[in-house]
Design a protein around this motif. Sequence first.
Motif, PDB file in Angstrom:
ATOM      1  N   LEU A 148       0.836  -1.204   0.000  1.00 22.14           N
ATOM      2  CA  LEU A 148       0.000   0.000   0.000  1.00 22.14           C
ATOM      3  C   LEU A 148       0.867   1.249   0.000  1.00 22.14           C
ATOM      4  O   LEU A 148       1.816   1.365   0.772  1.00 22.14           O
ATOM      5  N   THR A 149       0.517   2.191  -0.887  1.00 22.45           N
ATOM      6  CA  THR A 149       1.088   3.534  -0.868  1.00 22.45           C
ATOM      7  C   THR A 149      -0.073   4.513  -0.866  1.00 22.45           C
ATOM      8  O   THR A 149      -0.822   4.602  -1.844  1.00 22.45           O
ATOM      9  N   SER A 150      -0.243   5.227   0.220  1.00 23.17           N
ATOM     10  CA  SER A 150      -1.357   6.160   0.369  1.00 23.17           C
ATOM     11  C   SER A 150      -0.814   7.572   0.526  1.00 23.17           C
ATOM     12  O   SER A 150       0.071   7.814   1.353  1.00 23.17           O
ATOM     13  N   MET A 209      -7.322  10.821   0.530  1.00 26.75           N
ATOM     14  CA  MET A 209      -6.177   9.919   0.410  1.00 26.75           C
ATOM     15  C   MET A 209      -6.244   9.219  -0.943  1.00 26.75           C
ATOM     16  O   MET A 209      -7.244   8.557  -1.253  1.00 26.75           O
ATOM     17  N   SER A 232      -4.825   6.280  -2.830  1.00 30.74           N
ATOM     18  CA  SER A 232      -4.142   5.055  -2.417  1.00 30.74           C
ATOM     19  C   SER A 232      -3.869   4.159  -3.612  1.00 30.74           C
ATOM     20  O   SER A 232      -4.755   3.902  -4.435  1.00 30.74           O
TER      21      SER A 232
END
Length: 410
Positions: A134-136, A148, A150
């Motif tokens: 995950l990259t938020s 956000m 994501s």
Amino acid sequence: LSQQQLLGQRPTRRDTLYDTQAGLAYLAEETGGIAIRNSNDLSAGIRRVLDDQKGYYLIGYRPDQSTFDPKTGRRSFHHLTLKVTRPGSFTVRMRKGFFGVTDNERVSAETSAREQIVHALVSPFGSDAVPIRLTSLFVNDAKAGSYMRSLLHVDGSALTFTDEPDDWHQAQFDVAAVTFGDNGNVVDEVSRVDRLRVRGDSYRRVLKSGFVYMMTLPVKKPGAYQLRVALRDQASERVGSASQFVEVPDMKKNRLELSGIMVSANVRSGPNNQQPQTSGPSNQSTPNQGEQSDPLDMATSAAVRKFHQGDDLRYSFVIYNARLRRETGQPQLQTQARLFRNGRPVFTGKLQPFTLSNPPDLNRLSADSMIHLGADMIPGEYLLQVVVTDLLADEKHRTATAWLDFEIVK
């Protein structure tokens, strides 16, 4: 308090202490456990538990079909007793009984789709049956407000694809995202059922390199949040989960702020330099000659954040609420990039003036720059820090920073 009043309170305190322990003692007794209480000697209690594990006989019991009543659905409680007829000193500890629920019914209930996802979301440990990363990123929009953005990288080989005519392949999965506030309470949640349908080379690339699934979650209030995401493959019931902390600033204060940092890799065809170099940031990006950018690869690297020696790490972000000079209506900003490994700086870029080129919104300035990852950047975990200084703002609020972790792999 008088002596009589103190004596009157003693039974109340004794009863309160008993009531707080009675439930745990009953639970231990009914399930064959040990209740250790009324002692400040924790070591003695642990020794008792360890001694209890040194030697024992384990007896199993398989009930017959008459124990269960699938027709009426009743779940009667069945009492159990055990007596030892062999002479000697034996202590019997066992469950006092059980409800008439078969193992198949119990497993079916435990592995329902909703319970699987909820368990993955609330567990302090990540689920890796479906590997996800995950990259938020915090982003603010003039109309939509703060949210956000994501990126969820999913290992495609962990999903179950069904074959369709003309070399098409389809996988169906459930996705759920929950935002927790700094007090641990649920702030917002989003869930959906989705599918991925690909064919030919795209299908083979998904199996080999995975794919990126994008989600947008609005944020109503500023603060520190933890975003947790779970993905469940419907066919195999495998679940993967990931989490990330995101800081959302208070945009109403009209202070200098930065969005999250988006990264991607440009693979250069020329020889590698020994030292990383960074170009000046601007709100326009023009690739250099010899660079090749694949949109899918860029999205994958943005979500996975894994790079190699020799890559050009391109990073982009948005600058909010920069002060404008009255005479020209232009900001006066400086930017700087730093790389850290194990808490120590390994690269510090030069202070670069921000170049403006007809942005659509002066309150939201897009910045883009690049760092070359040279041969001296050994594999491992790194932190990218971006520092922006507003020379027109007051000294207390003239600097804003953003961080992002990434990895250099062999």
